[in-house]
Design a protein around this motif. Structure first.
Motif, short mmCIF file in Angstrom:
data_model
loop_
_atom_site.label_atom_id
_atom_site.label_comp_id
_atom_site.label_asym_id
_atom_site.label_seq_id
_atom_site.Cartn_x
_atom_site.Cartn_y
_atom_site.Cartn_z
N ALA A 243 -12.70 27.44 5.72
CA ALA A 243 -14.02 27.08 5.22
C ALA A 243 -14.04 27.09 3.69
N ARG A 244 -13.38 28.07 3.08
CA ARG A 244 -13.30 28.13 1.62
C ARG A 244 -12.52 26.92 1.08
N VAL A 245 -11.41 26.57 1.74
CA VAL A 245 -10.64 25.40 1.31
C VAL A 245 -11.48 24.13 1.42
N LEU A 246 -12.25 24.01 2.49
CA LEU A 246 -13.07 22.82 2.68
C LEU A 246 -14.16 22.71 1.61
N ARG A 247 -14.77 23.83 1.25
CA ARG A 247 -15.77 23.81 0.18
C ARG A 247 -15.12 23.41 -1.15
N PHE A 248 -13.94 23.99 -1.41
CA PHE A 248 -13.21 23.63 -2.63
C PHE A 248 -12.84 22.15 -2.62
N GLY B 29 -22.48 23.35 -12.24
CA GLY B 29 -23.53 24.07 -11.53
C GLY B 29 -24.11 23.27 -10.38
N GLU B 30 -24.31 21.96 -10.60
CA GLU B 30 -24.83 21.11 -9.53
C GLU B 30 -23.80 20.95 -8.42
N ALA B 31 -22.53 20.81 -8.79
CA ALA B 31 -21.48 20.69 -7.78
C ALA B 31 -21.43 21.95 -6.92
N ALA B 32 -21.58 23.11 -7.55
CA ALA B 32 -21.57 24.37 -6.80
C ALA B 32 -22.68 24.39 -5.75
N ALA B 33 -23.87 23.95 -6.12
CA ALA B 33 -24.99 23.94 -5.18
C ALA B 33 -24.75 22.97 -4.04
N GLN C 295 -22.54 28.96 -9.74
CA GLN C 295 -21.39 28.38 -10.45
C GLN C 295 -20.26 29.40 -10.59
N ALA C 296 -20.59 30.66 -10.78
CA ALA C 296 -19.55 31.69 -10.91
C ALA C 296 -18.71 31.78 -9.64
N HIS C 297 -19.35 31.61 -8.49
CA HIS C 297 -18.63 31.62 -7.21
C HIS C 297 -17.64 30.46 -7.15
N LEU C 298 -18.08 29.27 -7.56
CA LEU C 298 -17.18 28.12 -7.61
C LEU C 298 -16.00 28.39 -8.54
N VAL C 299 -16.27 28.96 -9.70
CA VAL C 299 -15.22 29.22 -10.68
C VAL C 299 -14.19 30.19 -10.12
N ARG C 300 -14.64 31.22 -9.42
CA ARG C 300 -13.70 32.19 -8.83
C ARG C 300 -12.78 31.52 -7.83
N ASP C 301 -13.35 30.70 -6.93
CA ASP C 301 -12.52 30.01 -5.95
C ASP C 301 -11.60 28.99 -6.62
N GLU D 127 -8.68 30.70 -8.09
CA GLU D 127 -7.75 31.16 -7.06
C GLU D 127 -6.93 30.00 -6.50
N PHE D 128 -7.55 28.86 -6.28
CA PHE D 128 -6.87 27.74 -5.62
C PHE D 128 -6.04 26.89 -6.56
N THR D 129 -6.36 26.90 -7.86
CA THR D 129 -5.61 26.05 -8.80
C THR D 129 -4.86 26.84 -9.87
N GLY D 130 -5.16 28.12 -10.01
CA GLY D 130 -4.55 28.90 -11.08
C GLY D 130 -5.21 28.67 -12.43
N ARG D 131 -6.31 27.90 -12.45
CA ARG D 131 -6.99 27.58 -13.70
C ARG D 131 -8.50 27.59 -13.48
N THR D 132 -9.25 27.81 -14.55
CA THR D 132 -10.69 27.63 -14.46
C THR D 132 -10.97 26.13 -14.32
N PRO D 133 -12.16 25.76 -13.83
CA PRO D 133 -12.47 24.33 -13.75
C PRO D 133 -12.34 23.60 -15.09
N THR D 134 -12.78 24.24 -16.17
CA THR D 134 -12.70 23.59 -17.48
C THR D 134 -11.25 23.40 -17.91
N ALA D 135 -10.42 24.44 -17.74
CA ALA D 135 -9.00 24.33 -18.10
C ALA D 135 -8.29 23.31 -17.22
#
Length: 280
Positions: free
Chosen positions: A218-223, A239-243, A250-256, A259-267
């Motif tokens: 489920a986490r992979v599918l959300r990502f 923030g809109e993508a997270a919702a 948005q912080a929840h999206l950033v954490r996942d 974890e899944f890419t080894g980078r923050t969304p911005t990086a």
């Protein structure tokens, strides 16, 4: 440097294969800056066949994972991105298999390939060697996709592989369908109850077939959904993508994402060289 060029051709497999294989993608990317492409986790088992130099792939991004060279490579479901090192050119074909179709095509449950990258010929034997030769000698994408249809139909038809796919427990198959249909926005306990199983029993049987627990999938599918939005021509703000994707914030999206890419969304966005160049 010359402007980058890209060709990306998508095709559906032959109708009889569609319960096992989601799609084919042919790609020819040229004159890109040398770098590393982050191949993200998804709901598909991915096989990639190079039509040029061997692929240089590591099972992790920016984590010191060893790089291995493959003429063709197959992987199971992952919880982290793979790093595809390239010199500015990528030319090949990608095949996306459904986890429930792994028994039919590879003759084994998808769980046996989870978190692994293996040569395609380790799974398909001489058929994979023949397929690589046919794809490289073909001169059109239509001919390459036809060769994929022919080879995968033969793989499914060998021995009892077609029957093996029917060995997937119907409850596991139904749980998979519900998770995918909801793009991960579903309570695992509710799915288990509707199937007449306990959450623990569903988790054990699901992981034994697919390689990930229902909660992790489920986490992979959300990502995966968030990644699709992030790679769109006009991406939503984070923030809109997270919702939209069902994250708490948005912080929840950033954490996942980290974890899944080894980078923050911005990086990730700053370093992903293939954004806008036709990603395989």
């Amino acid at each position: 440097m010359e402007d980058p060029t890209s060709v990306g051709i998508c095709a559906r497999p032959a109708p009889v294969l569609r319960e096992y294989v989601e799609s084919y993608v042919g790609f020819d990317l040229r004159r890109l800056p040398t770098g590393v492409h982050c191949g993200p986790p998804s709901r598909a088992l991915t096989a990639v066949i190079s039509l040029a130099d061997p692929l240089e792939v590591a099972p992790g991004v920016d984590d010191g994972s060893p790089v291995t060279r493959f003429d063709s490579v197959a992987g199971g479901l992952m919880c982290r991105s793979v790093a595809i090192h390239h010199d500015g050119r990528q030319h090949g074909v990608q095949v996306s298999l459904t986890p429930l179709g792994a028994r039919a095509v590879y003759g084994m449950p998808a769980a046996e390939l989870a978190h692994r990258l293996v040569p395609l010929d380790a799974l398909l034997g001489p058929l994979a060697v023949e397929l690589v030769d046919r794809l490289r000698s073909a001169t059109t994408w239509a001919a390459r996709f036809a060769a994929l249809d022919d080879s995968l139909l033969r793989a499914v038809g060998r021995g009892t592989r077609g029957a093996d796919e029917r060995g997937v427990r119907p409850e596991v198959a139904e749980a998979w369908r519900r998770l995918v249909a909801a793009r991960g926005r579903v309570q695992v306990a509710a799915v288990a109850a509707e199937l007449g199983w306990s959450r623990r029993h569903l988790t054990e049987r699901f992981r034994g077939e697919v390689g990930l627990s229902p909660k992790t999938l489920a986490r992979v599918l959300r990502f995966e959904h968030a990644h699709e939005l992030a790679t769109a021509r006009d991406p939503l703000p984070w923030g809109e993508a997270a919702a939209v994707c069902g994250y708490a914030d948005q912080a929840h999206l950033v954490r996942d994402w980290r974890e899944f890419t080894g980078r923050t969304p911005t990086a990730w966005r700053r370093g992903e060289l293939l954004l806008g160049a036709g990603q395989p």
